[in-house]
Design a protein around this motif. Structure first.
Motif, mmCIF file in Angstrom:
data_model
loop_
_atom_site.group_PDB
_atom_site.id
_atom_site.type_symbol
_atom_site.label_atom_id
_atom_site.label_comp_id
_atom_site.label_asym_id
_atom_site.label_seq_id
_atom_site.Cartn_x
_atom_site.Cartn_y
_atom_site.Cartn_z
ATOM 1 N N ASP A 144 -13.302 -3.782 4.694
ATOM 2 C CA ASP A 144 -13.341 -5.272 4.864
ATOM 3 C C ASP A 144 -13.793 -5.656 3.294
ATOM 4 O O ASP A 144 -13.070 -6.722 2.686
ATOM 5 C CB ASP A 144 -14.168 -5.823 5.708
ATOM 6 C CG ASP A 144 -13.755 -5.761 7.031
ATOM 7 O OD1 ASP A 144 -12.717 -5.636 7.371
ATOM 8 O OD2 ASP A 144 -14.698 -5.946 8.079
ATOM 9 N N ALA A 145 -14.831 -5.152 2.625
ATOM 10 C CA ALA A 145 -15.080 -5.604 1.442
ATOM 11 C C ALA A 145 -14.253 -5.117 0.280
ATOM 12 O O ALA A 145 -14.025 -5.894 -0.585
ATOM 13 C CB ALA A 145 -16.565 -4.863 1.088
ATOM 14 N N LYS A 146 -13.619 -3.911 0.485
ATOM 15 C CA LYS A 146 -12.460 -3.527 -0.400
ATOM 16 C C LYS A 146 -11.427 -4.586 -0.479
ATOM 17 O O LYS A 146 -10.939 -4.989 -1.451
ATOM 18 C CB LYS A 146 -11.937 -2.094 -0.165
ATOM 19 C CG LYS A 146 -11.031 -1.442 -1.128
ATOM 20 C CD LYS A 146 -10.845 -0.328 -0.920
ATOM 21 C CE LYS A 146 -9.954 -0.392 0.585
ATOM 22 N NZ LYS A 146 -9.324 1.039 0.804
ATOM 23 N N THR A 147 -10.850 -5.011 0.868
ATOM 24 C CA THR A 147 -9.651 -5.937 0.902
ATOM 25 C C THR A 147 -10.218 -7.400 0.200
ATOM 26 O O THR A 147 -9.443 -8.074 -0.463
ATOM 27 C CB THR A 147 -9.389 -6.178 2.314
ATOM 28 O OG1 THR A 147 -9.175 -5.073 2.901
ATOM 29 C CG2 THR A 147 -8.270 -7.258 2.394
ATOM 30 N N ALA A 148 -11.240 -7.599 0.627
ATOM 31 C CA ALA A 148 -11.670 -9.215 0.011
ATOM 32 C C ALA A 148 -11.746 -8.807 -1.795
ATOM 33 O O ALA A 148 -11.510 -9.796 -2.378
ATOM 34 C CB ALA A 148 -13.315 -9.267 0.627
ATOM 35 N N ALA A 149 -12.488 -7.809 -2.151
ATOM 36 C CA ALA A 149 -12.663 -7.726 -3.577
ATOM 37 C C ALA A 149 -11.268 -7.604 -4.128
ATOM 38 O O ALA A 149 -11.171 -8.457 -5.381
ATOM 39 C CB ALA A 149 -13.419 -6.255 -3.955
ATOM 40 N N GLY A 150 -10.550 -6.887 -3.667
ATOM 41 C CA GLY A 150 -9.028 -6.732 -4.298
ATOM 42 C C GLY A 150 -8.274 -8.066 -4.321
ATOM 43 O O GLY A 150 -7.616 -8.264 -5.057
#
Length: 158
Positions: A144-150
């Motif tokens: 979730d955090a990786k998707t949001a950051a990307g």
């Protein structure tokens, strides 16, 4: 009559070429804006910015190898959360930064000890690297955090 038509067609052709030159220019939102966009969606509590010695030792990059960078690493022993943002001075430097980041992630994978925080290993296995313009961004985060950051990173270049 042929001369005025030729001049008009030449002018139209030149205007078309000039307008095409500017249309593909990459957007540079500025390092601070990209950093702020990523930090707005990734909680950085418990993370610390790493200095040039960390960048040199872990990424094999000296200060002249990038224009700006920020690497945030968790300083809590139960998480491997990490992200990094690099800006190259040009496309060649950005390509070299992309390679350095990929090499760093591979180094981390190769050095992983399976008994160390096994629940965190998928974050490293699924780490991702994005490139836009002269910027390179990577994330070792939960899905979730990786998707949001990307998405935040990519959104800066639209």
């Amino acid at each position: 009559m042929k001369k005025p038509v030729a001049l008009i067609l030449s002018a139209i052709l030149c205007l078309g070429l000039l307008s095409a030159c500017g249309s593909d220019a990459p957007v540079d939102p500025g390092f601070d804006a990209v950093e702020a966009a990523v930090e707005a969606v990734v909680p950085t509590d418990g993370m610390a910015a790493q200095g040039s010695s960390y960048i040199s030792n872990m990424f094999k990059l000296e200060e002249g190898d990038y224009e700006q960078c920020l690497v945030m690493v968790t300083n809590v022993g139960t998480s491997i959360d990490e992200f990094g943002l690099f800006k190259g001075s040009d496309a060649t430097q950005a390509e070299a930064l992309h390679t350095a980041v990929k090499d760093y992630l591979q180094f981390r994978l190769d050095a992983w000890m399976s008994e160390y925080l096994p629940d965190e290993f998928p974050k490293l296995q699924n780490a991702q690297v994005w490139t836009a313009g002269n910027y390179v961004f990577y994330a070792i985060l939960s899905e979730d955090a990786k998707t949001a950051a990307g998405s935040a990173f990519e959104g800066c270049f639209e």
